[in-house]
Scaffold this motif. Structure first.
Motif, PDB file in Angstrom:
ATOM      1  N   LEU A  56      -5.295  24.954  -2.533  1.00  0.00           N
ATOM      2  CA  LEU A  56      -4.339  24.720  -1.455  1.00  0.00           C
ATOM      3  C   LEU A  56      -5.063  24.571  -0.118  1.00  0.00           C
ATOM      4  O   LEU A  56      -4.747  23.679   0.682  1.00  0.00           O
ATOM      5  CB  LEU A  56      -3.341  25.874  -1.388  1.00  0.00           C
ATOM      6  N   ILE A  57      -6.048  25.440   0.125  1.00  0.00           N
ATOM      7  CA  ILE A  57      -6.788  25.375   1.384  1.00  0.00           C
ATOM      8  C   ILE A  57      -7.542  24.052   1.493  1.00  0.00           C
ATOM      9  O   ILE A  57      -7.490  23.364   2.520  1.00  0.00           O
ATOM     10  CB  ILE A  57      -7.754  26.562   1.489  1.00  0.00           C
ATOM     11  N   ALA A  58      -8.247  23.686   0.425  1.00  0.00           N
ATOM     12  CA  ALA A  58      -8.998  22.433   0.441  1.00  0.00           C
ATOM     13  C   ALA A  58      -8.065  21.235   0.564  1.00  0.00           C
ATOM     14  O   ALA A  58      -8.368  20.257   1.272  1.00  0.00           O
ATOM     15  CB  ALA A  58      -9.840  22.320  -0.827  1.00  0.00           C
ATOM     16  N   GLY A  59      -6.928  21.290  -0.106  1.00  0.00           N
ATOM     17  CA  GLY A  59      -5.974  20.187  -0.028  1.00  0.00           C
ATOM     18  C   GLY A  59      -5.417  19.999   1.365  1.00  0.00           C
ATOM     19  O   GLY A  59      -5.274  18.873   1.852  1.00  0.00           O
ATOM     20  N   VAL A  60      -5.109  21.112   2.038  1.00  0.00           N
ATOM     21  CA  VAL A  60      -4.594  21.031   3.411  1.00  0.00           C
ATOM     22  C   VAL A  60      -5.660  20.465   4.348  1.00  0.00           C
ATOM     23  O   VAL A  60      -5.364  19.640   5.233  1.00  0.00           O
ATOM     24  CB  VAL A  60      -4.124  22.424   3.875  1.00  0.00           C
ATOM     25  N   LEU A  61      -6.908  20.901   4.164  1.00  0.00           N
ATOM     26  CA  LEU A  61      -7.989  20.405   5.022  1.00  0.00           C
ATOM     27  C   LEU A  61      -8.212  18.906   4.843  1.00  0.00           C
ATOM     28  O   LEU A  61      -8.526  18.197   5.800  1.00  0.00           O
ATOM     29  CB  LEU A  61      -9.279  21.168   4.722  1.00  0.00           C
ATOM     30  N   VAL A  62      -8.059  18.413   3.613  1.00  0.00           N
ATOM     31  CA  VAL A  62      -8.293  16.995   3.352  1.00  0.00           C
ATOM     32  C   VAL A  62      -7.112  16.143   3.806  1.00  0.00           C
ATOM     33  O   VAL A  62      -7.281  15.071   4.406  1.00  0.00           O
ATOM     34  CB  VAL A  62      -8.585  16.764   1.853  1.00  0.00           C
ATOM     35  N   THR A  63      -5.910  16.589   3.506  1.00  0.00           N
ATOM     36  CA  THR A  63      -4.732  15.778   3.801  1.00  0.00           C
ATOM     37  C   THR A  63      -4.255  15.903   5.245  1.00  0.00           C
ATOM     38  O   THR A  63      -3.493  15.060   5.713  1.00  0.00           O
ATOM     39  CB  THR A  63      -3.574  16.163   2.870  1.00  0.00           C
ATOM     40  N   GLY A  64      -4.680  16.946   5.950  1.00  0.00           N
ATOM     41  CA  GLY A  64      -4.264  17.113   7.344  1.00  0.00           C
ATOM     42  C   GLY A  64      -4.604  15.918   8.220  1.00  0.00           C
ATOM     43  O   GLY A  64      -3.727  15.368   8.904  1.00  0.00           O
ATOM     44  N   PRO A  65      -5.866  15.471   8.249  1.00  0.00           N
ATOM     45  CA  PRO A  65      -6.197  14.283   9.055  1.00  0.00           C
ATOM     46  C   PRO A  65      -5.446  13.026   8.619  1.00  0.00           C
ATOM     47  O   PRO A  65      -5.109  12.180   9.451  1.00  0.00           O
ATOM     48  CB  PRO A  65      -7.709  14.135   8.835  1.00  0.00           C
ATOM     49  N   ILE A  66      -5.189  12.904   7.319  1.00  0.00           N
ATOM     50  CA  ILE A  66      -4.437  11.728   6.845  1.00  0.00           C
ATOM     51  C   ILE A  66      -3.025  11.745   7.412  1.00  0.00           C
ATOM     52  O   ILE A  66      -2.480  10.707   7.824  1.00  0.00           O
ATOM     53  CB  ILE A  66      -4.407  11.705   5.304  1.00  0.00           C
ATOM     54  N   TYR A  67      -2.415  12.927   7.440  1.00  0.00           N
ATOM     55  CA  TYR A  67      -1.072  13.053   8.010  1.00  0.00           C
ATOM     56  C   TYR A  67      -1.059  12.645   9.477  1.00  0.00           C
ATOM     57  O   TYR A  67      -0.157  11.918   9.932  1.00  0.00           O
ATOM     58  CB  TYR A  67      -0.585  14.489   7.849  1.00  0.00           C
ATOM     59  N   LEU A  68      -2.049  13.089  10.242  1.00  0.00           N
ATOM     60  CA  LEU A  68      -2.093  12.762  11.669  1.00  0.00           C
ATOM     61  C   LEU A  68      -2.236  11.258  11.897  1.00  0.00           C
ATOM     62  O   LEU A  68      -1.598  10.697  12.799  1.00  0.00           O
ATOM     63  CB  LEU A  68      -3.250  13.516  12.325  1.00  0.00           C
ATOM     64  N   GLN A  69      -3.043  10.599  11.084  1.00  0.00           N
ATOM     65  CA  GLN A  69      -3.227   9.158  11.231  1.00  0.00           C
ATOM     66  C   GLN A  69      -1.962   8.390  10.871  1.00  0.00           C
ATOM     67  O   GLN A  69      -1.591   7.419  11.540  1.00  0.00           O
ATOM     68  CB  GLN A  69      -4.407   8.689  10.380  1.00  0.00           C
ATOM     69  N   LEU A  70      -1.304   8.809   9.790  1.00  0.00           N
ATOM     70  CA  LEU A  70      -0.073   8.123   9.387  1.00  0.00           C
ATOM     71  C   LEU A  70       1.043   8.334  10.402  1.00  0.00           C
ATOM     72  O   LEU A  70       1.864   7.442  10.636  1.00  0.00           O
ATOM     73  CB  LEU A  70       0.372   8.617   8.006  1.00  0.00           C
ATOM     74  N   LYS A  71       1.069   9.512  11.014  1.00  0.00           N
ATOM     75  CA  LYS A  71       2.108   9.780  12.010  1.00  0.00           C
ATOM     76  C   LYS A  71       1.916   8.911  13.246  1.00  0.00           C
ATOM     77  O   LYS A  71       2.877   8.454  13.871  1.00  0.00           O
ATOM     78  CB  LYS A  71       2.081  11.261  12.393  1.00  0.00           C
ATOM     79  N   LYS A  72       0.652   8.645  13.617  1.00  0.00           N
ATOM     80  CA  LYS A  72       0.378   7.779  14.770  1.00  0.00           C
ATOM     81  C   LYS A  72       0.689   6.310  14.469  1.00  0.00           C
ATOM     82  O   LYS A  72       0.989   5.542  15.368  1.00  0.00           O
ATOM     83  CB  LYS A  72      -1.086   7.910  15.183  1.00  0.00           C
ATOM     84  N   SER A  73       0.592   5.944  13.198  1.00  0.00           N
ATOM     85  CA  SER A  73       0.812   4.553  12.815  1.00  0.00           C
ATOM     86  C   SER A  73       2.311   4.262  12.709  1.00  0.00           C
ATOM     87  O   SER A  73       3.151   5.109  13.005  1.00  0.00           O
ATOM     88  CB  SER A  73       0.123   4.259  11.479  1.00  0.00           C
ATOM     89  N   ALA A  74       2.614   3.051  12.254  1.00  0.00           N
ATOM     90  CA  ALA A  74       4.013   2.645  12.087  1.00  0.00           C
ATOM     91  C   ALA A  74       4.504   2.881  10.667  1.00  0.00           C
ATOM     92  O   ALA A  74       5.482   2.256  10.240  1.00  0.00           O
ATOM     93  CB  ALA A  74       4.173   1.176  12.460  1.00  0.00           C
TER      94      ALA A  74
END
Length: 295
Positions: free
Chosen positions: A125-143
């Motif tokens: 869970l910790i590793a998954g959150v660390l990996v997917t966190g930046p992906i979430y931020l990028q997708l949120k900034k995009s359309a």
């Protein structure tokens, strides 16, 4: 006269449409859960079930787990401060974080590596959150999903759940499998099994534990031998399961005597060898067609 028809290639934006990726995404999340669960027992679940059964096998435990994830995402969106893009960069906290950005990046990588190499139960869970966190931020900034979900708040929640569902699915599967192995939460098999004739007379902690169903086979975990047996469904006359908590609270019943006294003098007859399970009957034969022992 022949006319040629031109087949229009899908635009790059078409690949971002939920109609294109939703079904493969659901298949991926379901597979991650099953890999996490059955991987605890060193079983490749894809060797026993087809693609059509993957989502069906994982949908119930995934839905119950994602409900809590959705509640957390909703609370986080409601409680998060409202700032314009880049609006917090000039605040005291923003300047401090920008100055410490290199150190935070190094700490991020170190924490990710330590999590992956550790034996922590929650490392996935910790590793998954660390990996997917930046992906979430990028997708949120995009359309991403902007046309399908006009509300920015709702879109943030949906993106968060879509991204976080991938590590959470694997984590919940591994957590459920570990609970069966460690005895935290499981269903004990209290009926007789082809591979263990004395299942009904074993102590609660030694009873075989039900793992699941793989195609036309039932998977049963033996906590004593720490092995998994796959039993053909055709060989199971009846399968009786009891919850581990209920079984541990149940009062043990006194075993019935093997035979009645021979006379009023108090002499008793010796039980016949067939009334006690032998070592050979308790362990499955390597050539037996009833089950396959998976180390």
């Amino acid at each position: 006269m022949t006319t040629s028809t031109t087949v229009a290639e899908p635009s790059p934006s078409a690949f971002l449409s939920p109609k294109f990726w939703l079904a493969p995404y659901a298949l991926m999340v379901s597979t991650l859960y099953l890999w996490g669960y059955w991987g605890t027992f060193d079983i490749n679940v894809l060797d026993y079930i087809g693609v059509s059964d993957i989502i069906k096998a994982a949908v119930y435990p995934l839905v119950t787990g994602l409900i809590g994830l959705g509640v957390g995402a909703l609370l986080g969106e409601v409680m998060a401060p409202r700032l314009e893009p880049g609006g917090g960069a000039n605040t005291r906290l923003g300047k401090l974080l920008n100055a410490a950005l290199p150190a935070l990046g190094i700490g991020y990588v170190v924490l990710l590596l330590v999590s992956l190499m550790s034996d922590w139960p929650n490392k996935w869970l910790i590793a998954g959150v660390l990996v997917t966190g930046p992906i979430y931020l990028q997708l949120k900034k995009s359309a991403f999903l902007a046309n399908e979900i006009p509300s920015d708040s709702v879109r943030s929640i949906v993106i968060f759940m879509l991204i976080m569902a991938t590590p959470v699915a694997f984590y919940r599967g591994r957590l459920a499998g570990t609970a069966v192995v460690d005895g935290g939460s499981y269903q004990a098999v209290v009926s007789e099994l082809p591979i263990k004739g004395s299942a009904a007379n074993l102590a609660p902690a030694e009873k075989p534990r039900f793992v699941g169903k793989l195609g036309d086979r039932f998977a049963v975990y033996d906590p004593v031998a720490r092995s998994v047996s796959l039993i053909a469904a055709s060989e199971m006359k009846v399968l009786t399961l009891a919850d581990s908590e209920v079984l541990s609270k149940a009062k043990p019943h006194a075993a019935a005597p093997a035979s009645a006294p021979a006379s009023s003098t108090g002499a008793t007859s010796t039980p016949s060898p067939s009334s006690a399970p032998s070592a050979a009957s308790a362990q499955p034969s390597s050539s037996s067609p009833l089950a396959k022992l998976v180390p």
